[in-house]
Design a protein around this motif. Structure first.
Motif, short mmCIF file in Angstrom:
data_model
loop_
_atom_site.label_atom_id
_atom_site.label_comp_id
_atom_site.label_asym_id
_atom_site.label_seq_id
_atom_site.Cartn_x
_atom_site.Cartn_y
_atom_site.Cartn_z
N LEU A 1 -26.14 2.65 29.98
CA LEU A 1 -27.49 3.18 29.79
C LEU A 1 -27.56 4.09 28.57
CD1 LEU A 1 -28.24 3.88 33.56
CD2 LEU A 1 -29.54 2.29 32.10
N VAL A 2 -26.54 4.92 28.39
CA VAL A 2 -26.51 5.82 27.23
C VAL A 2 -26.34 5.01 25.95
CG1 VAL A 2 -25.23 7.69 26.10
CG2 VAL A 2 -25.74 7.83 28.55
N ASP A 3 -25.42 4.03 25.97
CA ASP A 3 -25.20 3.18 24.79
C ASP A 3 -26.48 2.45 24.39
OD1 ASP A 3 -22.61 3.95 24.67
OD2 ASP A 3 -21.76 2.09 25.48
N ALA A 4 -27.29 2.09 25.37
CA ALA A 4 -28.54 1.37 25.09
C ALA A 4 -29.66 2.33 24.67
CB ALA A 4 -28.96 0.56 26.33
N GLY A 5 -29.35 3.62 24.62
CA GLY A 5 -30.34 4.61 24.18
C GLY A 5 -31.40 4.90 25.23
N LEU A 6 -31.05 4.67 26.49
CA LEU A 6 -32.05 4.82 27.54
C LEU A 6 -31.99 6.15 28.29
CD1 LEU A 6 -32.04 1.18 29.00
CD2 LEU A 6 -33.36 2.14 27.12
N SER A 7 -31.09 7.04 27.82
CA SER A 7 -30.96 8.33 28.51
C SER A 7 -31.08 9.47 27.51
CB SER A 7 -29.61 8.40 29.24
OG SER A 7 -29.38 9.69 29.76
N PRO A 8 -32.27 9.61 26.88
CA PRO A 8 -32.41 10.65 25.85
C PRO A 8 -32.20 12.04 26.44
CG PRO A 8 -34.55 9.63 26.38
CD PRO A 8 -33.50 8.85 27.09
N GLY A 9 -31.41 12.85 25.70
CA GLY A 9 -31.18 14.24 26.14
C GLY A 9 -30.50 14.34 27.48
N SER A 10 -29.59 13.41 27.79
CA SER A 10 -28.85 13.40 29.07
C SER A 10 -29.77 13.25 30.28
CB SER A 10 -28.02 14.68 29.26
OG SER A 10 -27.13 14.83 28.21
N SER A 11 -30.98 12.76 30.07
CA SER A 11 -31.89 12.64 31.21
C SER A 11 -31.56 11.42 32.05
CB SER A 11 -33.33 12.54 30.70
OG SER A 11 -33.44 11.43 29.84
N GLY A 12 -32.08 11.41 33.25
CA GLY A 12 -31.92 10.27 34.14
C GLY A 12 -30.87 10.50 35.21
N ASN A 13 -30.94 9.71 36.24
CA ASN A 13 -29.97 9.79 37.33
C ASN A 13 -29.79 8.42 37.96
OD1 ASN A 13 -32.58 10.22 39.08
ND2 ASN A 13 -32.44 12.02 37.76
N ILE A 14 -28.57 8.16 38.39
CA ILE A 14 -28.26 6.84 38.93
C ILE A 14 -27.50 6.99 40.25
CG2 ILE A 14 -28.24 5.72 36.67
CD1 ILE A 14 -25.27 5.90 36.53
N SER A 15 -27.63 5.98 41.10
CA SER A 15 -26.98 6.08 42.41
C SER A 15 -26.56 4.71 42.91
CB SER A 15 -27.93 6.72 43.41
OG SER A 15 -29.05 5.88 43.65
N ALA A 16 -25.65 4.71 43.88
CA ALA A 16 -25.20 3.47 44.50
C ALA A 16 -24.93 3.72 45.97
CB ALA A 16 -23.93 2.96 43.81
N ARG A 17 -25.13 2.68 46.78
CA ARG A 17 -24.86 2.79 48.20
C ARG A 17 -23.42 2.38 48.47
NH1 ARG A 17 -28.79 1.81 52.67
NH2 ARG A 17 -30.12 0.54 51.34
N ALA A 18 -22.74 3.15 49.31
CA ALA A 18 -21.39 2.78 49.75
C ALA A 18 -21.37 2.99 51.26
CB ALA A 18 -20.35 3.64 49.06
N GLY A 19 -21.58 1.92 52.00
CA GLY A 19 -21.67 2.04 53.45
C GLY A 19 -22.89 2.85 53.82
N ASP A 20 -22.69 3.95 54.59
CA ASP A 20 -23.82 4.80 55.00
C ASP A 20 -24.09 5.90 53.97
OD1 ASP A 20 -24.15 3.41 57.34
OD2 ASP A 20 -22.76 4.71 58.46
N ASP A 21 -23.25 5.99 52.95
CA ASP A 21 -23.38 7.06 51.97
C ASP A 21 -24.10 6.60 50.71
OD1 ASP A 21 -21.92 8.62 53.68
OD2 ASP A 21 -20.03 8.37 52.60
N ILE A 22 -24.73 7.57 50.04
CA ILE A 22 -25.34 7.30 48.74
C ILE A 22 -24.61 8.18 47.72
CG2 ILE A 22 -27.47 7.36 47.37
CD1 ILE A 22 -27.64 5.49 49.84
N LEU A 23 -24.03 7.53 46.72
CA LEU A 23 -23.35 8.26 45.63
C LEU A 23 -24.35 8.46 44.50
CD1 LEU A 23 -20.93 7.23 47.27
CD2 LEU A 23 -19.81 6.65 45.13
N LEU A 24 -24.47 9.68 44.02
CA LEU A 24 -25.50 9.99 43.03
C LEU A 24 -24.92 10.82 41.89
CD1 LEU A 24 -28.84 9.80 43.38
CD2 LEU A 24 -28.61 12.24 43.62
N SER A 25 -25.43 10.60 40.69
CA SER A 25 -24.99 11.44 39.57
C SER A 25 -25.45 12.88 39.85
CB SER A 25 -25.56 10.92 38.25
OG SER A 25 -26.97 10.81 38.32
N PRO A 26 -24.56 13.87 39.64
CA PRO A 26 -24.92 15.26 39.95
C PRO A 26 -25.99 15.80 39.01
CG PRO A 26 -22.54 15.02 39.58
CD PRO A 26 -23.19 13.76 39.12
N THR A 27 -26.64 16.87 39.41
CA THR A 27 -27.68 17.48 38.57
C THR A 27 -27.06 17.94 37.23
OG1 THR A 27 -29.42 19.13 38.52
CG2 THR A 27 -27.39 19.81 39.60
N GLY A 28 -27.81 17.69 36.17
CA GLY A 28 -27.38 18.15 34.85
C GLY A 28 -26.24 17.36 34.23
#
Ligand SMILES: [Zn+2]
Length: 215
Positions: free
Chosen positions: A18-45
């Motif tokens: 996403l960063v290489d494609a220029g889609l996260s200007p100024g470190s913005s954005g957040n991404i997540s994935a499901r792993a079983g019952d848990d959701i893994l998420l990029s931390p704040t900031g």
């Protein structure tokens, strides 16, 4: 069930893409994935191209923090997509330039912010309704997305940016890139007379590729 380690690695790769494609200007954005019952998420900031696979935020579907650092305040958007469908394995939210620009324009139709400008938009993204503006992290906006009766795998948040989902992390990133491309075309051709795919052409593609599209 996706293995936690595998999901974490997929997020690290997705963040770089996403960063290489220029889609996260100024470190913005957040991404997540499901792993079983848990959701893994990029931390704040966090910068999406420097995610630590062992330092991700882990949430439960009800929003309870299981471990790791505080999530981005935009985490309710992610949970809304996971709660909508058990098929959703990943969610990507960015403030990419063209999709953010397209979010300032009036919606093409109630079911999709953008018209079917290209086949790949219909195939990889499908209809993406424009969700009325709310401040980032707004719980009511997340609830609106969660309970929306229309079928969709992506939305455009008004005056904000896109949220896409997928059955894999790669699919969610591909949808983000495709939505950015469709938005770029919409911005480049704004105010001009353009041919969009006909209702029949869009319907036929959606049917063939299993993507949501109402006509
Ligand atoms: Zn945002």
């Amino acid at each position: 069930m996706t293995d936690t380690h595998e999901a974490a690695q997929a997020l690290v790769t997705a963040g770089k893409r996403l960063v290489d494609a220029g889609l996260s200007p100024g470190s913005s954005g957040n991404i997540s994935a499901r792993a079983g019952d848990d959701i893994l998420l990029s931390p704040t900031g966090s910068a999406l191209d420097r995610l630590d696979p062992d330092g991700l935020t882990v949430l439960r579907l009800d929003g309870a923090l299981i471990k790791g650092p505080r999530p981005s305040k935009e985490y309710p958007l992610h949970l809304a997509f996971y709660r909508r469908s058990t098929q959703t394995a990943a969610v990507v939210h960015v403030h990419s330039p063209y999709a953010a620009a397209a979010s300032l324009l009036p919606a093409w139709r109630p079911h999709s912010a953008l018209p079917p400008l290209t086949p790949y938009f219909v195939m990889r993204v499908g209809q993406a309704p424009l969700i009325p503006y709310a401040a980032p992290g707004d719980a009511d906006q997340a609830r609106l997305i969660e309970r929306h009766e229309m079928a969709f795998r992506a939305v455009l948040l008004q005056n904000h940016g896109p949220v896409t989902s997928g059955r894999t992390v790669e699919e969610a990133v591909d949808a983000t890139i495709e939505l950015e491309e469709a938005s770029r075309l919409a911005i480049l051709t704004a105010g001009q007379r353009v041919n969009v795919l006909t209702a029949e052409q869009a319907r036929s593609l959606a049917e063939q590729y299993g993507s949501p599209w109402e006509v």
